[in-house]
Write a protein that holds these residues in place. Structure first.
Motif, PDB file in Angstrom:
ATOM      1  N   THR A 402       0.834  -1.200   0.000  1.00 14.19           N
ATOM      2  CA  THR A 402       0.000   0.000   0.000  1.00 14.19           C
ATOM      3  C   THR A 402       0.869   1.249   0.000  1.00 14.19           C
ATOM      4  N   ARG A 403       0.605   2.152  -0.952  1.00 14.69           N
ATOM      5  CA  ARG A 403       1.334   3.427  -0.991  1.00 14.69           C
ATOM      6  C   ARG A 403       0.847   4.321   0.155  1.00 14.69           C
ATOM      7  N   VAL A 404       1.757   5.095   0.725  1.00 18.92           N
ATOM      8  CA  VAL A 404       1.342   6.013   1.808  1.00 18.92           C
ATOM      9  C   VAL A 404       0.762   7.277   1.173  1.00 18.92           C
ATOM     10  N   PRO A 405      -0.159   7.977   1.866  1.00 21.93           N
ATOM     11  CA  PRO A 405      -0.738   9.202   1.292  1.00 21.93           C
ATOM     12  C   PRO A 405       0.302  10.319   1.204  1.00 21.93           C
ATOM     13  N   LYS A 406       0.041  11.314   0.360  1.00 26.80           N
ATOM     14  CA  LYS A 406       0.936  12.466   0.196  1.00 26.80           C
ATOM     15  C   LYS A 406       1.169  13.136   1.549  1.00 26.80           C
ATOM     16  N   GLY A 407       2.407  13.458   1.818  1.00 22.59           N
ATOM     17  CA  GLY A 407       2.741  14.043   3.116  1.00 22.59           C
ATOM     18  C   GLY A 407       3.109  12.988   4.144  1.00 22.59           C
ATOM     19  N   GLY A 408       2.795  11.724   3.823  1.00 24.17           N
ATOM     20  CA  GLY A 408       3.122  10.639   4.755  1.00 24.17           C
ATOM     21  C   GLY A 408       4.541  10.128   4.542  1.00 24.17           C
ATOM     22  N   GLN A 409       4.944   9.256   5.428  1.00 31.57           N
ATOM     23  CA  GLN A 409       6.282   8.673   5.274  1.00 31.57           C
ATOM     24  C   GLN A 409       6.174   7.158   5.175  1.00 31.57           C
ATOM     25  N   GLY A 410       7.073   6.571   4.387  1.00 35.08           N
ATOM     26  CA  GLY A 410       7.059   5.130   4.191  1.00 35.08           C
ATOM     27  C   GLY A 410       8.397   4.652   3.675  1.00 35.08           C
ATOM     28  N   VAL A 411       8.503   3.345   3.503  1.00 33.90           N
ATOM     29  CA  VAL A 411       9.753   2.765   2.985  1.00 33.90           C
ATOM     30  C   VAL A 411       9.849   3.090   1.494  1.00 33.90           C
ATOM     31  N   LEU A 412      11.018   3.577   1.090  1.00 35.67           N
ATOM     32  CA  LEU A 412      11.236   3.939  -0.308  1.00 35.67           C
ATOM     33  C   LEU A 412      11.570   2.702  -1.138  1.00 35.67           C
ATOM     34  N   LEU A 413      10.761   2.464  -2.172  1.00 30.87           N
ATOM     35  CA  LEU A 413      11.010   1.383  -3.127  1.00 30.87           C
ATOM     36  C   LEU A 413      11.264   2.005  -4.499  1.00 30.87           C
ATOM     37  N   ALA A 414      12.191   1.428  -5.269  1.00 32.07           N
ATOM     38  CA  ALA A 414      12.520   1.937  -6.598  1.00 32.07           C
ATOM     39  C   ALA A 414      12.268   0.849  -7.630  1.00 32.07           C
ATOM     40  N   ARG A 415      11.481   1.171  -8.657  1.00 34.33           N
ATOM     41  CA  ARG A 415      11.150   0.156  -9.663  1.00 34.33           C
ATOM     42  C   ARG A 415      12.396  -0.230 -10.465  1.00 34.33           C
ATOM     43  N   ILE A 416      12.539  -1.528 -10.694  1.00 38.10           N
ATOM     44  CA  ILE A 416      13.658  -2.032 -11.489  1.00 38.10           C
ATOM     45  C   ILE A 416      13.138  -2.244 -12.917  1.00 38.10           C
ATOM     46  N   ASP A 417      13.723  -1.495 -13.868  1.00 38.81           N
ATOM     47  CA  ASP A 417      13.335  -1.670 -15.271  1.00 38.81           C
ATOM     48  C   ASP A 417      14.542  -1.320 -16.145  1.00 38.81           C
ATOM     49  N   GLU A 418      14.319  -1.215 -17.450  1.00 38.73           N
ATOM     50  CA  GLU A 418      15.442  -0.950 -18.365  1.00 38.73           C
ATOM     51  C   GLU A 418      16.114   0.373 -18.067  1.00 38.73           C
ATOM     52  N   LYS A 419      15.318   1.397 -17.711  1.00 38.04           N
ATOM     53  CA  LYS A 419      15.877   2.718 -17.431  1.00 38.04           C
ATOM     54  C   LYS A 419      16.549   2.769 -16.068  1.00 38.04           C
TER      55      LYS A 419
END
Length: 608
Positions: A402-419
């Motif tokens: 679940t994504r956290v709402p704007k202004g909230g804090q959460g664990v940062l995940l980064a999508r793995i793709d070609e770029k």
């Protein structure tokens, strides 16, 4: 880190930046094209870009150190001589050369030489000794090693545990020594007569070729070797050198950060190379000499970590404070409380705070010069809910996060793709631990940074804290497992739990351990224990606080209750009957923590 609603970026703040954005746009677009190389046959990377800088600014200063200034042409020729010599000794593309040298020009010239051959530099942490050093070397199976005179003793102590041939064990003198010690070959003397022209191999290095192994503290204990490829080096160097900092031949970057870390090696030096700018370095950071150096080198740009800025603010104010040519700085970990103060006192216009993990696939940059932010990131990222006691991302009943709402804090995940590919670690098992699959939809892949970040609007983020079993102190990641495993080797210690605790007005977290003695507290010699820790651990990982526990509390699954220990920290009122001890700066033993000593520590009486 405390946050305030005023940290949020608003439309009016963004509108004020429009002229800056318009001016920067052509540079940003040019930089993005240069950073995102997609042609697998296009030469790129450290060696190639250094050669381009040499063509652009041959007489300009490339490296400044103490009283010496080395021009781009001279630095390039010196690196070429080393490269031709290493090639003659059989060093080929893809082979690993371990480097164990403190911050000085010879380190960078050797890095450049190895990069021109397409070799991989294993950037050993110069604070490492004993088991950690052996581990770091065995992780990457080096074909050769280059050791600075200042670190010969540390390497000699473990040499018989490492399989590197004597004919590929090079030495780099420091000042004017009489010659190499037994079993070492003097690299500069051996390469002095080699050709000065650019090796052909440099044009055969492409974006997917590894450039560095950069060590990061593993949550599982000893360091991990993160892979940095030439494509990622290029993206980092161009993003900061061109897009964020607009470096040019008139600029000088002053960097006192260790060059075995990505911020110093890739962000700071990379930015200087992209701008054909000067790169001024110092062996070790000195708060009292810092601004004198800045004036001597006529530096326009600084490399920093948050701790460094705090140490500079701790110096007595001087009428000379604003007498400097610095307009911009790049680095990470600057706390909101220090940010405005630093800009005001030293007259710095642009703080280019960044967020990146040398072992990850994502980077944020404060290109628009907002205050108190790591900036924005053009890659796909998300902040998700997490379990507070473990720091692990949470999955809902549908199996997705679940994504956290704007202004909230959460664990940062980064999508793995070609770029945004994930170069990973040398150990495939470590890769499996940090790559999450089926995060928001079937088949997607994300890198788990393990860091807590807050969204503050318009794609900008703010770093909050590091989760999991590492903490940051003195600009270094400390692995709690490494500390625990080391202290468990002490004959008087039965159990250890390591964690990070906050000291008021310091950056990061200081090391603390809860210990259950094997016999009794009386059998623990506090002076000897501190000596033991210093002998086995890097200085930044030695615990500053001890808590003696007769019995450790554990959870139902037999995990130690670290959250409670962290909350109670080194406060005698909260620790109940557990004796607490502190190692005070400049002392040689742990001493009992009393209410009075606690007040002194948190009141800033001691310089941590």
């Amino acid at each position: 880190m405390a946050h305030h609603p005023s940290d949020m970026i608003t439309w009016s703040m963004l509108l004020r930046k429009v002229p800056t954005i318009v001016r920067a746009l052509p540079r940003v677009l040019r930089g993005m094209r240069a950073a995102n190389i997609t042609d697998p046959t296009q030469p790129c990377g450290l060696g190639w870009h250094f050669e381009q800088a040499t063509l652009r600014n041959p007489q300009g200063a490339a490296l400044l150190y103490g009283d010496s200034v080395i021009s781009y042409r001279d630095a390039n020729q010196r690196a070429n001589r080393i490269a031709h010599h290493l090639q003659g000794q059989g060093i080929r593309k893809g082979e690993v050369v371990a480097l164990f040298i403190e911050n000085r020009p010879e380190l960078l010239l050797t890095v450049l030489a190895v990069a021109k051959l397409g070799g991989i530099c294993a950037m050993l942490n110069t604070a490492q000794t004993q088991a950690a050093l052996v581990h770091s070397l065995s992780l990457v199976s080096p074909a050769a090693i280059v050791v600075g005179a200042e670190l010969v003793d540390a390497y000699a102590a473990v040499r018989d545990q490492v399989e590197i041939a004597p004919e590929r064990t090079w030495f780099v003198a420091d000042q004017a020594e009489s010659g190499p010690p037994n079993g070492f070959i003097d690299l500069m003397a051996a390469s002095a007569q080699s050709p000065e022209d650019n090796p052909v191999s440099c044009a055969q290095v492409f974006f997917n070729d590894p450039c560095f192994y950069i060590y990061t503290s593993g949550t599982t204990g000893l360091p991990k070797a993160g892979i940095m490829k030439h494509g990622r080096w290029t993206k980092t160097a161009v993003s900061f050198g061109s897009i964020a900092l607009n470096m040019g031949p008139q600029d000088v970057m002053y960097c006192t950060l260790p060059l075995y870390h990505a911020t110093g090696l890739c962000v700071c030096w990379g930015s200087a190379i992209i701008g054909a700018s000067g790169f001024a370095i110092r062996r070790k950071f000195s708060a009292s000499q810092f601004w004198d150096d800045v004036r001597t080198f006529n530096a326009t740009t600084l490399g920093y970590v948050g701790e460094l800025c705090r140490y500079l603010l701790d110096q007595p104010p001087s009428e000379q404070d604003r007498h400097n040519s610095v307009t911009k700085m790049v680095g990470n970990g600057l706390r909101p409380g220090v940010w405005a103060q630093f800009k005001q006192r030293y007259g710095v216009e642009h703080i280019c705070e960044l967020y990146a993990a040398s072992d990850g696939n994502i980077g944020f940059t404060n290109v628009l010069n907002f205050d108190n932010t790591i900036g924005f990131c053009l890659q796909h990222w998300a902040l998700v809910d997490y379990t507070h006691d473990t720091g692990e991302p949470l999955r809902g009943s549908d199996g997705y996060m679940t994504r956290v709402p704007k202004g909230g804090q959460g664990v940062l995940l980064a999508r793995i793709d070609e770029k945004s590919p994930f170069d990973g670690y040398t150990d495939p098992q470590k890769n499996r631990k940090v790559v999450l699959t089926d995060v928001f939809e079937k088949g997607d892949r994300y890198f788990n940074t393990g860091d807590l970040v807050r969204s503050i609007g318009f794609g900008h983020g703010q770093f909050v804290d590091r989760l999991g079993d590492t903490f940051r102190w003195k600009g270094e990641n400390v692995s709690t497992t490494e500390v625990e495993n080391t202290l468990l080797q002490h004959p008087q210690i039965a159990e250890v739990v390591a964690y990070g605790v906050e000291i008021v007005n310091t950056n990061g977290r200081a090391g603390m351990v809860a210990i259950t003695p094997r016999e009794s507290l009386a059998a623990l010699d506090m002076r000897e224990l501190l000596q033991f820790a210093h002998g086995q651990l890097p200085h930044y990982a030695v615990p500053l606080f001890l808590r003696i526990k007769v019995k450790m509390e554990t959870t139902g699954t037999f995990k130690y209750q670290k959250v409670k220990l962290k909350e109670e920290a080194f406060d005698p009122d909260k620790a109940g009957n557990d004796p607490l001890f502190a190692w005070l700066p400049g002392s040689d033993s742990y001493v009992p923590v009393t209410a009075q000593l606690l007040a002194q520590i948190q009141g800033g009486h001691f310089r941590y």
